[in-house]
Design an enzyme around this catalytic site. Structure first.
Site, PDB file in Angstrom:
ATOM      1  N   CYS A 371      65.299  -1.728  88.531  1.00 24.81           N
ATOM      2  CA  CYS A 371      65.098  -3.176  88.576  1.00 24.81           C
ATOM      3  C   CYS A 371      65.594  -3.762  89.901  1.00 24.81           C
ATOM      4  O   CYS A 371      65.078  -4.779  90.362  1.00 24.81           O
ATOM      5  CB  CYS A 371      65.782  -3.861  87.398  1.00 24.81           C
ATOM      6  N   HIS A 664      71.617  -5.934  85.378  1.00 27.56           N
ATOM      7  CA  HIS A 664      70.156  -6.010  85.482  1.00 27.56           C
ATOM      8  C   HIS A 664      69.768  -6.997  86.582  1.00 27.56           C
ATOM      9  O   HIS A 664      70.421  -8.027  86.778  1.00 27.56           O
ATOM     10  CB  HIS A 664      69.566  -6.469  84.151  1.00 27.56           C
TER      11      HIS A 664
END
Length: 727
Positions: A371, A664
């Site tokens: 990510c 994330h």
């Protein structure tokens, strides 16, 4: 020999001598007559009439499958006449006349006197023809090359990569393709039947010349052949052009016919500037608004017959939507689902075909804690000058394969391939597998499935692309220049000249600036000044208990206030002969067109118990401007009115979690085409706003200059000013 109505029409209406812009019909040589092949005169081979073959003739041909199917010349000519009769009376300009020329030779072995005028013998470069492709379909074309037994053709309305070599003569060689045929003997004359309300295909205005994309469009108005051509604006870049006697390049037109049509392209609506309706006619749907509503050449390569490139059964261009919220304090955003609703959430991790919500707004599969990579790719994807540089193929000639600090061009080539997939309009989700593999092969720290710092990856990627595209092939050794005691303007110029000796690329042009670094020894007072190049600015965050958020201006003020170096970053004082915790003051000399601000959320603190350094994250919200960041007061060097240091936000790399190497990463980006904001959470793409990115997760801020452009952050203009003679 026959001079059919089709050939007569090619020679009428453009001059008493029948010459159309130097052309006689569709070929440069010949007198308009073509040799009739009697064996080819069959009902099945006859040209369709408005899409249908003569029923009386075709029904008789089905009586016997074994019998040779043929028709008389008279029957074939009647079919030809019927087909032309369906055209506009204005097009025919009179009665239909078919002229036959009978050639007789003295003996069976004698040469035909008109042999040189047979079609295969008179082909020349520039002739318009009907040409067959490998799927045995016929398209309009133009001859680009002629050899003894072959001709190379460009198919009208197709990219040059599809150009093909056809046999020059029938039954010569092993090719299964037919030789070129006279123009409009195998293809439809659909342009002569065009009317308001018809559907056509039009090239996307932003598509690449060598890789065109096609949209459906509706005809709003039709011009006449005798009308003065309208100046075309907002159209697509075309690959094929003709050069006139003056050397000017003009779009390629069939038979040089200049008739134009006005079309509406629904998918281009977001690509045009805001439209101010006329107070006299507020519902003026015919007003030209390129590229949404624009004029195109009917006989040019920007328009094709409906269903040429786009299948009538292709899916709708309207994405399905759902709503979700990632964080409790964040407003919900609308997520555009892919055509099969997979989102890469299962085991599938390959690119998925579908229609993105906007050009370039494509989701990226998470390939295993990737990510951080997705977040950065989404941001730099919308650096318009760099993206266009790759999409247009300009990077190819600048690849530096010998630079030991680069990858031999492999990273740049992989990035170009990635951008071509993103902007092709064919995918809703892409798996950036090649990018991850190539980067991992040259940067072992990223060759794993661990989470990484998006700022470190951004720095590596932009440096790697720069080195792959570095125009300097042989780097000389260059020493850092001491600027203490020199005039700042002179010192900055000399420092930049030294930089250009080793670094020159499109990234230097648009993403690198220079700052002035001033160090002072706290013990002996020795000073040192150097001008250093930067591609991002790291801003300190100073939380306050009295305020709910940190203004970005406070971060900039703290950056400009200077700091005292700690033991880990000590400076060597040549007078004291040791490393000291010097006082350091950094001032921006100039700022590049694309400015990356790094919010230093992650800090190190010493544990009072173990004495070890612990990484800590500052989660306070930084309040940064969306549409106007004015850095004029922070820039020490020259400022230029045509391109002031005023910026607008176009991208934010965001992080949730406790450390940069965990948690994330997502991104919120302003689309460079439609100007709208989209949020990217790996394969999920959602519409949002710029204000929604102002959270405690904002980590990297990407800004672009609002007005004008300055190469080398203005150093090019500064160098020019110095080189100009003083009057």
């Amino acid at each position: 020999w026959m001079r059919s109505p089709a050939q007569q029409l090619q020679q009428r209406g453009s001059g008493s001598n029948g010459v159309v812009s130097g052309r006689r019909g569709a070929t440069l040589r010949g007198d308009g007559y073509d040799l009739i092949e009697m064996e080819a005169l069959s009902p099945k081979a006859a040209r369709p009439v408005n899409g249908e073959v003569n029923e009386s003739l075709s029904s008789s041909s089905s009586k016997s499958d074994n019998a040779k199917q043929s028709m008389t010349v008279a029957e074939w000519l009647r079919l030809e006449e019927r087909g032309l009769g369906l055209m506009s009376k204005k097009t025919l300009l009179g009665p239909v006349v078919v002229e036959l020329l009978i050639e007789i030779r003295s003996s069976p072995t004698a040469r035909w006197s008109r042999e040189s005028l047979e079609l295969g013998n008179r082909w020349e470069v520039g002739d318009f023809v009907d040409a067959q492709d490998t799927a045995l379909k016929w398209y309009e074309g133009i001859i680009r090359e002629v050899t003894a037994d072959k001709v190379k053709v460009h198919y009208f309305g197709w990219a040059s990569k599809w150009d093909a070599t056809l046999p020059r003569y029938k039954n010569v060689g092993t090719s299964k393709l037919s030789p070129p045929a006279p123009l409009w003997t195998k293809t439809s004359r659909w342009r002569e039947r065009i009317k308001v309300g018809d559907s056509v295909e039009v090239r996307e205005s932003n598509s690449l010349a060598h890789r065109p994309k096609w949209y459906r469009a509706t005809v709003l108005a039709t011009g006449k052949e005798t009308d003065s051509p309208t100046e075309l604006t907002g159209g697509a870049e075309l690959e094929m052009n003709e050069e006139n006697e003056k050397g000017t390049k003009n779009p390629l037109l069939l038979l040089n016919r200049k008739r134009q049509i006005l079309v509406r392209v629904p998918q281009e609506k977001n690509n045009c500037p805001p439209f101010a309706k006329s107070p006299m006619n507020p519902d003026d749907s015919m007003a030209v608004r390129p590229p949404y509503i624009r004029w195109v050449n009917l006989y040019g390569e920007e328009v094709c017959e409906a269903n040429t490139h786009i299948s009538p059964k292709e899916q709708t261009n309207t994405p399905a939507t759902v709503t979700y919220a990632l964080e409790s304090e964040r407003q919900p955003v609308e997520v555009m689902k892919s055509f099969n609703n997979i989102h890469g959430a299962g085991f599938v991790r390959e690119s998925l075909r579908g229609v993105p919500p906007a050009p370039g707004a494509v989701g990226l599969h998470n390939l295993g804690n990737s990510c951080y990579l997705n977040s950065i790719l989404q941001c730099i994807n919308h650096i318009e000058p760099i993206t266009q540089y790759f999409l247009k193929g300009n990077y190819i000639k600048e690849i530096n394969k010998t630079n030991p600090l680069g990858s031999g061009g492999r990273v740049a080539t992989a990035y170009a391939s990635f951008l071509n997939d993103v902007w092709a309009g064919e995918y809703s989700i892409i798996a950036p597998r090649l990018m991850k593999q190539v980067i991992g092969s040259f940067a072992p720290q990223f060759n794993n499935n661990f989470q990484h710092d998006s700022q470190e990856f951004c720095q590596f990627l932009m440096d790697g692309l720069h080195e792959d595209l570095n125009r300097v092939k042989s780097k000389p050794y260059v020493e850092h220049m001491e600027a203490f005691g020199m005039e700042d303007s002179k010192a900055s110029i000399e420092s930049w000249k030294k930089h250009l000796l080793r670094h020159d690329s499109i990234f230097v042009d648009h993403t690198q600036g220079m700052h002035r670094s001033h160090l002072t020894c706290p013990k002996c007072g020795k000073e040192s000044i150097k001008f250093d190049v930067y591609s991002s600015i790291s801003l300190p965050l100073v939380p306050s208990k009295d305020r709910p958020s940190i203004p970005l201006q406070d971060c900039l003020d703290q950056f400009a206030a200077g700091e005292q170096l700690d033991d880990h970053n000590a400076w060597y004082c040549s007078r004291c002969k040791k490393h000291v915790c010097a006082l350091k003051l950094i001032t921006l000399w100039n700022t590049p067109d694309v400015l990356v601000l790094h919010l230093k959320r992650f800090t190190f603190e010493k544990c009072p118990v173990t004495g070890k350094l612990l990484r800590k994250k500052i989660v306070d919200t930084v309040d940064f401007p969306i549409d106007r960041l004015d850095l004029s007061s922070y820039v020490l060097g020259p400022k230029f009115k045509e391109a002031p240091p005023i910026y607008k936000l176009f991208g934010v790399s965001e992080h949730t979690g406790s450390t940069a190497n965990s948690g994330h990463y997502t991104a919120t980006v302003r689309n460079s085409r439609d100007g709208k904001w989209y949020r990217y959470n790996d394969s999920h793409v959602g519409s949002t706003s710029g204000e929604a990115a102002v959270t405690g997760g904002a980590y990297l801020l990407f800004y672009q200059r609002v007005k004008g452009s300055l190469r080398w952050a203005g150093m090019e203009k500064q160098l020019t000013m110095v080189q100009q003679p003083q009057l």
